[in-house]
Design a protein around this motif. Sequence first.
Motif, PDB file in Angstrom:
ATOM      1  N   ASP A  24       0.808  -1.217   0.000  1.00  0.00           N
ATOM      2  CA  ASP A  24       0.000   0.000   0.000  1.00  0.00           C
ATOM      3  C   ASP A  24       0.844   1.272   0.000  1.00  0.00           C
ATOM      4  OD1 ASP A  24      -2.403  -1.456   0.027  1.00  0.00           O
ATOM      5  OD2 ASP A  24      -2.323  -1.655   2.211  1.00  0.00           O
ATOM      6  N   ASP A  25       2.169   1.130  -0.127  1.00  0.00           N
ATOM      7  CA  ASP A  25       3.040   2.303  -0.151  1.00  0.00           C
ATOM      8  C   ASP A  25       2.810   3.091  -1.433  1.00  0.00           C
ATOM      9  OD1 ASP A  25       4.129   1.492   2.244  1.00  0.00           O
ATOM     10  OD2 ASP A  25       5.899   0.598   1.323  1.00  0.00           O
ATOM     11  N   ARG A  26       2.677   4.405  -1.287  1.00  0.00           N
ATOM     12  CA  ARG A  26       2.493   5.279  -2.444  1.00  0.00           C
ATOM     13  C   ARG A  26       3.369   6.513  -2.284  1.00  0.00           C
ATOM     14  NH1 ARG A  26       0.809   1.194  -3.519  1.00  0.00           N
ATOM     15  NH2 ARG A  26      -1.229   0.551  -4.242  1.00  0.00           N
ATOM     16  N   TRP A  27       3.767   7.057  -3.427  1.00  0.00           N
ATOM     17  CA  TRP A  27       4.517   8.297  -3.489  1.00  0.00           C
ATOM     18  C   TRP A  27       3.836   9.163  -4.541  1.00  0.00           C
ATOM     19  CZ3 TRP A  27       7.400   9.882  -7.875  1.00  0.00           C
ATOM     20  CH2 TRP A  27       8.121  11.069  -7.690  1.00  0.00           C
ATOM     21  N   ASN A  28       3.281  10.285  -4.126  1.00  0.00           N
ATOM     22  CA  ASN A  28       2.549  11.173  -5.027  1.00  0.00           C
ATOM     23  C   ASN A  28       1.498  10.423  -5.843  1.00  0.00           C
ATOM     24  OD1 ASN A  28       3.987  13.416  -4.190  1.00  0.00           O
ATOM     25  ND2 ASN A  28       5.525  13.201  -5.784  1.00  0.00           N
ATOM     26  N   VAL A  93      13.692  -0.149  -6.514  1.00  0.00           N
ATOM     27  CA  VAL A  93      14.292   0.693  -7.547  1.00  0.00           C
ATOM     28  C   VAL A  93      13.266   1.737  -7.992  1.00  0.00           C
ATOM     29  CG1 VAL A  93      15.231   0.748  -9.896  1.00  0.00           C
ATOM     30  CG2 VAL A  93      15.831  -1.125  -8.342  1.00  0.00           C
ATOM     31  N   GLY A  94      13.653   2.996  -7.886  1.00  0.00           N
ATOM     32  CA  GLY A  94      12.760   4.073  -8.279  1.00  0.00           C
ATOM     33  C   GLY A  94      11.677   4.362  -7.266  1.00  0.00           C
ATOM     34  N   GLY A  95      11.668   3.644  -6.152  1.00  0.00           N
ATOM     35  CA  GLY A  95      10.676   3.901  -5.118  1.00  0.00           C
ATOM     36  C   GLY A  95      10.818   5.326  -4.609  1.00  0.00           C
ATOM     37  N   TYR A  96       9.722   6.013  -4.510  1.00  0.00           N
ATOM     38  CA  TYR A  96       9.679   7.399  -4.047  1.00  0.00           C
ATOM     39  C   TYR A  96      10.386   8.357  -5.008  1.00  0.00           C
ATOM     40  CZ  TYR A  96       8.216   4.968   0.140  1.00  0.00           C
ATOM     41  OH  TYR A  96       7.561   4.139   1.015  1.00  0.00           O
ATOM     42  N   GLU A  97      10.598   7.923  -6.251  1.00  0.00           N
ATOM     43  CA  GLU A  97      11.228   8.789  -7.252  1.00  0.00           C
ATOM     44  C   GLU A  97      10.616   8.620  -8.640  1.00  0.00           C
ATOM     45  OE1 GLU A  97      15.424   8.054  -7.276  1.00  0.00           O
ATOM     46  OE2 GLU A  97      15.636   8.477  -5.145  1.00  0.00           O
ATOM     47  N   TRP A  98      10.287   7.408  -9.012  1.00  0.00           N
ATOM     48  CA  TRP A  98       9.779   7.137 -10.356  1.00  0.00           C
ATOM     49  C   TRP A  98       8.274   6.979 -10.314  1.00  0.00           C
ATOM     50  CZ3 TRP A  98      13.464   2.865 -12.704  1.00  0.00           C
ATOM     51  CH2 TRP A  98      14.760   3.350 -12.717  1.00  0.00           C
ATOM     52  N   ALA A  99       7.617   7.257 -11.429  1.00  0.00           N
ATOM     53  CA  ALA A  99       6.156   7.219 -11.523  1.00  0.00           C
ATOM     54  C   ALA A  99       5.665   5.823 -11.898  1.00  0.00           C
ATOM     55  CB  ALA A  99       5.685   8.258 -12.526  1.00  0.00           C
ATOM     56  N   TRP A 100       5.832   4.871 -10.980  1.00  0.00           N
ATOM     57  CA  TRP A 100       5.352   3.506 -11.215  1.00  0.00           C
ATOM     58  C   TRP A 100       3.828   3.499 -11.123  1.00  0.00           C
ATOM     59  CZ3 TRP A 100       8.242   0.002 -13.337  1.00  0.00           C
ATOM     60  CH2 TRP A 100       9.624  -0.006 -13.105  1.00  0.00           C
ATOM     61  N   GLU A 101       3.188   3.064 -12.188  1.00  0.00           N
ATOM     62  CA  GLU A 101       1.733   2.980 -12.235  1.00  0.00           C
ATOM     63  C   GLU A 101       1.300   1.542 -12.009  1.00  0.00           C
ATOM     64  OE1 GLU A 101       0.855   4.288 -16.184  1.00  0.00           O
ATOM     65  OE2 GLU A 101       1.744   6.256 -15.842  1.00  0.00           O
ATOM     66  N   ILE A 102       0.222   1.368 -11.286  1.00  0.00           N
ATOM     67  CA  ILE A 102      -0.340   0.030 -11.113  1.00  0.00           C
ATOM     68  C   ILE A 102      -1.240  -0.240 -12.310  1.00  0.00           C
ATOM     69  CG2 ILE A 102      -1.786  -1.460  -9.686  1.00  0.00           C
ATOM     70  CD1 ILE A 102      -0.898   0.255  -7.276  1.00  0.00           C
ATOM     71  N   VAL A 103      -0.971  -1.323 -13.014  1.00  0.00           N
ATOM     72  CA  VAL A 103      -1.733  -1.683 -14.202  1.00  0.00           C
ATOM     73  C   VAL A 103      -3.057  -2.310 -13.768  1.00  0.00           C
ATOM     74  CG1 VAL A 103      -1.745  -3.110 -16.288  1.00  0.00           C
ATOM     75  CG2 VAL A 103       0.392  -2.063 -15.482  1.00  0.00           C
ATOM     76  N   GLY A 104      -4.130  -1.824 -14.371  1.00  0.00           N
ATOM     77  CA  GLY A 104      -5.431  -2.412 -14.095  1.00  0.00           C
ATOM     78  C   GLY A 104      -6.180  -1.717 -12.968  1.00  0.00           C
ATOM     79  N   ASN A 105      -5.609  -0.658 -12.437  1.00  0.00           N
ATOM     80  CA  ASN A 105      -6.314   0.113 -11.383  1.00  0.00           C
ATOM     81  C   ASN A 105      -6.708   1.464 -11.897  1.00  0.00           C
ATOM     82  OD1 ASN A 105      -6.031  -1.966  -9.646  1.00  0.00           O
ATOM     83  ND2 ASN A 105      -4.672  -0.919  -8.244  1.00  0.00           N
TER      84      ASN A 105
END
Length: 105
Positions: A24-28, A93-105
Amino acid sequence: MTAARTMRVTISGVYSEYEVPANDDRWNGFAVPGFTLDQVRQLAAETDALGATVDADEIDTITIGDDGIVSVHSGHWNCTTIVVPDPDGLYYVGGYEWAWEIVGN
């Protein structure tokens, strides 16, 4: 015993989709995924391939040392972040820096 929950993440379709343990961790508003070392190797190969097609200061590069330490170098900021595995064994990797999107949400 129930199977561990997972989520699929990507960055705007630039990178492959990676199936990682759900958290459930999120960044922006973006996911903060943890990757296995094999997934980090795949991500490093993808960043290398992408780096061959764009200006070097627009892409981060990933290197993996023999000791399993992961270095992420930002061409834009000219700095390097060292990523060691968390206690859960995953590399964020990229946690709290990169815009990782959850697919299907």
